[in-house]
Design a protein around this motif. Structure first.
Motif, PDB file in Angstrom:
ATOM      1  N   ALA A   2       0.801  -1.216   0.000  1.00 19.94           N
ATOM      2  CA  ALA A   2       0.000   0.000   0.000  1.00 19.94           C
ATOM      3  C   ALA A   2       0.832   1.263   0.000  1.00 19.94           C
ATOM      4  O   ALA A   2       0.312   2.334   0.247  1.00 19.94           O
ATOM      5  CB  ALA A   2      -0.925  -0.007   1.210  1.00 19.94           C
ATOM      6  N   THR A   3       2.125   1.185  -0.258  1.00 20.96           N
ATOM      7  CA  THR A   3       2.955   2.369  -0.396  1.00 20.96           C
ATOM      8  C   THR A   3       4.022   2.086  -1.433  1.00 20.96           C
ATOM      9  O   THR A   3       4.508   0.966  -1.553  1.00 20.96           O
ATOM     10  CB  THR A   3       3.603   2.793   0.940  1.00 20.96           C
ATOM     11  N   LYS A   4       4.386   3.092  -2.192  1.00 23.88           N
ATOM     12  CA  LYS A   4       5.433   2.922  -3.196  1.00 23.88           C
ATOM     13  C   LYS A   4       6.818   3.015  -2.551  1.00 23.88           C
ATOM     14  O   LYS A   4       7.817   2.636  -3.148  1.00 23.88           O
ATOM     15  CB  LYS A   4       5.278   3.975  -4.295  1.00 23.88           C
ATOM     16  N   THR A   5       6.883   3.557  -1.342  1.00 24.01           N
ATOM     17  CA  THR A   5       8.158   3.738  -0.659  1.00 24.01           C
ATOM     18  C   THR A   5       8.557   2.452   0.057  1.00 24.01           C
ATOM     19  O   THR A   5       7.795   1.918   0.849  1.00 24.01           O
ATOM     20  CB  THR A   5       8.054   4.884   0.375  1.00 24.01           C
ATOM     21  N   LYS A   6       9.757   1.974  -0.214  1.00 21.42           N
ATOM     22  CA  LYS A   6      10.240   0.754   0.411  1.00 21.42           C
ATOM     23  C   LYS A   6      11.259   1.094   1.495  1.00 21.42           C
ATOM     24  O   LYS A   6      12.003   2.066   1.390  1.00 21.42           O
ATOM     25  CB  LYS A   6      10.867  -0.173  -0.631  1.00 21.42           C
ATOM     26  N   SER A   7      11.285   0.291   2.540  1.00 22.23           N
ATOM     27  CA  SER A   7      12.230   0.477   3.621  1.00 22.23           C
ATOM     28  C   SER A   7      12.484  -0.867   4.289  1.00 22.23           C
ATOM     29  O   SER A   7      11.553  -1.644   4.506  1.00 22.23           O
ATOM     30  CB  SER A   7      11.697   1.472   4.659  1.00 22.23           C
ATOM     31  N   ARG A   8      13.721  -1.140   4.634  1.00 24.00           N
ATOM     32  CA  ARG A   8      14.041  -2.382   5.340  1.00 24.00           C
ATOM     33  C   ARG A   8      13.517  -2.366   6.768  1.00 24.00           C
ATOM     34  O   ARG A   8      13.494  -3.390   7.439  1.00 24.00           O
ATOM     35  CB  ARG A   8      15.552  -2.611   5.331  1.00 24.00           C
ATOM     36  N   TRP A   9      13.089  -1.197   7.253  1.00 28.31           N
ATOM     37  CA  TRP A   9      12.582  -1.060   8.624  1.00 28.31           C
ATOM     38  C   TRP A   9      11.137  -1.505   8.775  1.00 28.31           C
ATOM     39  O   TRP A   9      10.686  -1.781   9.886  1.00 28.31           O
ATOM     40  CB  TRP A   9      12.692   0.393   9.089  1.00 28.31           C
ATOM     41  N   PHE A  10      10.373  -1.553   7.687  1.00 23.33           N
ATOM     42  CA  PHE A  10       8.933  -1.774   7.788  1.00 23.33           C
ATOM     43  C   PHE A  10       8.472  -2.862   6.827  1.00 23.33           C
ATOM     44  O   PHE A  10       8.878  -2.895   5.667  1.00 23.33           O
ATOM     45  CB  PHE A  10       8.176  -0.475   7.488  1.00 23.33           C
ATOM     46  N   VAL A  11       7.577  -3.723   7.341  1.00 22.69           N
ATOM     47  CA  VAL A  11       7.017  -4.806   6.532  1.00 22.69           C
ATOM     48  C   VAL A  11       5.502  -4.696   6.590  1.00 22.69           C
ATOM     49  O   VAL A  11       4.904  -4.773   7.672  1.00 22.69           O
ATOM     50  CB  VAL A  11       7.469  -6.185   7.055  1.00 22.69           C
ATOM     51  N   GLY A  12       4.871  -4.520   5.426  1.00 22.22           N
ATOM     52  CA  GLY A  12       3.439  -4.269   5.394  1.00 22.22           C
ATOM     53  C   GLY A  12       2.607  -5.488   5.066  1.00 22.22           C
ATOM     54  O   GLY A  12       3.123  -6.558   4.747  1.00 22.22           O
ATOM     55  N   VAL A  13       1.303  -5.307   5.162  1.00 22.28           N
ATOM     56  CA  VAL A  13       0.327  -6.327   4.791  1.00 22.28           C
ATOM     57  C   VAL A  13      -0.207  -5.963   3.409  1.00 22.28           C
ATOM     58  O   VAL A  13      -0.833  -4.907   3.251  1.00 22.28           O
ATOM     59  CB  VAL A  13      -0.830  -6.384   5.811  1.00 22.28           C
ATOM     60  N   PRO A  14       0.029  -6.784   2.392  1.00 27.93           N
ATOM     61  CA  PRO A  14      -0.422  -6.434   1.041  1.00 27.93           C
ATOM     62  C   PRO A  14      -1.941  -6.300   0.963  1.00 27.93           C
ATOM     63  O   PRO A  14      -2.681  -7.123   1.495  1.00 27.93           O
ATOM     64  CB  PRO A  14       0.059  -7.625   0.196  1.00 27.93           C
ATOM     65  N   ASP A  74      15.700   8.559  16.564  1.00 31.88           N
ATOM     66  CA  ASP A  74      15.967   9.514  15.480  1.00 31.88           C
ATOM     67  C   ASP A  74      15.907   8.816  14.121  1.00 31.88           C
ATOM     68  O   ASP A  74      15.305   9.328  13.164  1.00 31.88           O
ATOM     69  CB  ASP A  74      17.348  10.155  15.660  1.00 31.88           C
ATOM     70  N   LYS A  75      16.551   7.649  14.026  1.00 34.00           N
ATOM     71  CA  LYS A  75      16.557   6.913  12.758  1.00 34.00           C
ATOM     72  C   LYS A  75      15.145   6.477  12.371  1.00 34.00           C
ATOM     73  O   LYS A  75      14.734   6.615  11.215  1.00 34.00           O
ATOM     74  CB  LYS A  75      17.471   5.695  12.868  1.00 34.00           C
ATOM     75  N   LEU A  76      14.413   5.937  13.332  1.00 28.50           N
ATOM     76  CA  LEU A  76      13.058   5.464  13.044  1.00 28.50           C
ATOM     77  C   LEU A  76      12.147   6.613  12.629  1.00 28.50           C
ATOM     78  O   LEU A  76      11.336   6.464  11.703  1.00 28.50           O
ATOM     79  CB  LEU A  76      12.483   4.758  14.268  1.00 28.50           C
ATOM     80  N   ALA A  77      12.240   7.737  13.306  1.00 34.69           N
ATOM     81  CA  ALA A  77      11.387   8.873  12.965  1.00 34.69           C
ATOM     82  C   ALA A  77      11.646   9.340  11.538  1.00 34.69           C
ATOM     83  O   ALA A  77      10.709   9.620  10.780  1.00 34.69           O
ATOM     84  CB  ALA A  77      11.611  10.015  13.953  1.00 34.69           C
ATOM     85  N   ALA A  78      12.922   9.417  11.151  1.00 33.45           N
ATOM     86  CA  ALA A  78      13.263   9.842   9.796  1.00 33.45           C
ATOM     87  C   ALA A  78      12.773   8.832   8.764  1.00 33.45           C
ATOM     88  O   ALA A  78      12.191   9.218   7.730  1.00 33.45           O
ATOM     89  CB  ALA A  78      14.772  10.038   9.678  1.00 33.45           C
ATOM     90  N   GLU A  79      12.991   7.543   9.031  1.00 41.23           N
ATOM     91  CA  GLU A  79      12.529   6.506   8.115  1.00 41.23           C
ATOM     92  C   GLU A  79      11.012   6.515   7.982  1.00 41.23           C
ATOM     93  O   GLU A  79      10.453   6.371   6.898  1.00 41.23           O
ATOM     94  CB  GLU A  79      12.993   5.127   8.613  1.00 41.23           C
ATOM     95  N   LEU A  80      10.335   6.673   9.106  1.00 39.95           N
ATOM     96  CA  LEU A  80       8.882   6.624   9.104  1.00 39.95           C
ATOM     97  C   LEU A  80       8.278   7.825   8.376  1.00 39.95           C
ATOM     98  O   LEU A  80       7.294   7.677   7.621  1.00 39.95           O
ATOM     99  CB  LEU A  80       8.385   6.561  10.550  1.00 39.95           C
ATOM    100  N   LEU A  81       8.846   8.993   8.573  1.00 39.67           N
ATOM    101  CA  LEU A  81       8.362  10.180   7.871  1.00 39.67           C
ATOM    102  C   LEU A  81       8.403   9.975   6.369  1.00 39.67           C
ATOM    103  O   LEU A  81       7.461  10.315   5.647  1.00 39.67           O
ATOM    104  CB  LEU A  81       9.207  11.394   8.257  1.00 39.67           C
ATOM    105  N   HIS A  82       9.502   9.422   5.891  1.00 45.37           N
ATOM    106  CA  HIS A  82       9.643   9.184   4.457  1.00 45.37           C
ATOM    107  C   HIS A  82       8.687   8.089   3.990  1.00 45.37           C
ATOM    108  O   HIS A  82       8.030   8.224   2.950  1.00 45.37           O
ATOM    109  CB  HIS A  82      11.090   8.794   4.146  1.00 45.37           C
ATOM    110  N   HIS A  83       8.577   7.032   4.772  1.00 46.64           N
ATOM    111  CA  HIS A  83       7.791   5.872   4.375  1.00 46.64           C
ATOM    112  C   HIS A  83       6.294   6.165   4.355  1.00 46.64           C
ATOM    113  O   HIS A  83       5.560   5.656   3.502  1.00 46.64           O
ATOM    114  CB  HIS A  83       8.086   4.718   5.332  1.00 46.64           C
ATOM    115  N   ALA A  84       5.806   6.985   5.283  1.00 47.74           N
ATOM    116  CA  ALA A  84       4.368   7.251   5.387  1.00 47.74           C
ATOM    117  C   ALA A  84       3.850   8.154   4.271  1.00 47.74           C
ATOM    118  O   ALA A  84       2.627   8.303   4.111  1.00 47.74           O
ATOM    119  CB  ALA A  84       4.047   7.868   6.745  1.00 47.74           C
ATOM    120  N   GLU A  85       4.739   8.764   3.527  1.00 44.95           N
ATOM    121  CA  GLU A  85       4.359   9.578   2.369  1.00 44.95           C
ATOM    122  C   GLU A  85       3.388  10.698   2.738  1.00 44.95           C
ATOM    123  O   GLU A  85       2.403  10.943   2.038  1.00 44.95           O
ATOM    124  CB  GLU A  85       3.777   8.687   1.271  1.00 44.95           C
ATOM    125  N   GLY A  86       3.661  11.375   3.848  1.00 47.40           N
ATOM    126  CA  GLY A  86       2.876  12.544   4.213  1.00 47.40           C
ATOM    127  C   GLY A  86       1.588  12.272   4.957  1.00 47.40           C
ATOM    128  O   GLY A  86       0.878  13.202   5.357  1.00 47.40           O
TER     129      GLY A  86
END
Length: 253
Positions: A2-14, A74-86
């Motif tokens: 459900a997001t075009k942004t990929k991150s090794r920190w987060f695993v989603g449910v398709p 700090d790392k998680l907040a930055a990754e999450l901001l990018h991953h959530a796409e606003g």
């Protein structure tokens, strides 16, 4: 996904489509995404739900572990901001993951965080516990079993323990050093986001009053929820927990 942004920190449910709000689930100490995956599945009709995968476990087994809370948050907040796409986000943390979610919520603030949900963990800084992460293996793992992070029957499996112990020790160091500092320093500033704290009726590892103490860590609406079940609610009662989260979020919105 459900997001075009990929991150090794987060695993989603398709699933199809893009939800208005994303939810990120932080598992307990030493754990990977499998422990919160079913909860993410249960919540995927309401949110784009993602499990958080910290370094040193599962597909990130070779990554250096994190042991300093401000650096990890700090790392998680930055990754999450990018991953959530606003999009706005809900942060859910189980047991030790609750404290990590709390620190990420502090960094993102009310402009991004719709709510913080925590389960099965005392409010950070409210309880003193002596550090255990440096103990010898047998003593350390007995504490892990007592805390509800590891089934006692696994203590005889040395091969498995060699795999899971480094992540467990890292997470204990991360949490124990951070929470002891808060306890000795008189606590921490609350976060200005709605907060929901969940406790299982049969959880003997943490007292309900300790879970209710999260009320002092928010300046927003607060709701305490008591559910049937033991310590490991995301794995043992995922449907009940998901329903409680939806109901509580509606109440504090």
């Amino acid at each position: 996904m459900a997001t075009k942004t990929k991150s090794r920190w987060f695993v989603g449910v398709p699933h199809e489509g893009l939800k208005e709000c994303a939810l990120y689930a932080f598992p307990h100490a030493g754990a990977g995404v499998t422990t919160v995956r079913q909860l993410c599945v249960e919540l995927s009709d309401t949110f784009d739900a993602f499990a958080v995968r910290l370094p040193g476990r599962e597909s990130r087994l070779g990554d250096p572990v994190e042991t300093v809370m401000p650096e990890l948050a700090d790392k998680l907040a930055a990754e999450l901001l990018h991953h959530a796409e606003g999009r706005p986000v809900v942060l859910y943390g189980h047991c030790a993951g609750s404290t990590i979610a709390f620190e990420v919520a502090r960094r993102l603030g009310p402009a991004r965080v719709r709510a913080l949900v925590v389960s099965s963990h005392p409010a950070p800084g409210s309880v003193r516990r002596e550090p255990t992460w440096e103990l010898p293996r047998a003593d350390f793992l007995q504490q892990v079993v007592k805390d509800g992070y590891l089934p006692s029957q696994l203590l005889a499996n040395e091969e498995l323990l060699d795999i899971v112990e480094p992540a467990l020790r890292a997470d204990y160091e991360l949490l124990e050093t951070y929470e002891l500092e808060l306890y000795e320093g008189g606590g921490t500033e609350p976060v200005p986001v709605p907060t929901v704290a969940v406790h299982g009726h049969d959880d003997h590892t943490v007292d309900p009053t300790q879970v209710g103490a999260w009320s002092a860590l928010t300046t927003g609406p607060f709701r305490f929820v008591s559910l049937p079940g033991d310590h490991d609610l995301p794995s043992s009662r995922p449907a009940d927990l998901a329903a409680a989260i939806r109901e509580a979020l509606a109440a504090v919105a």
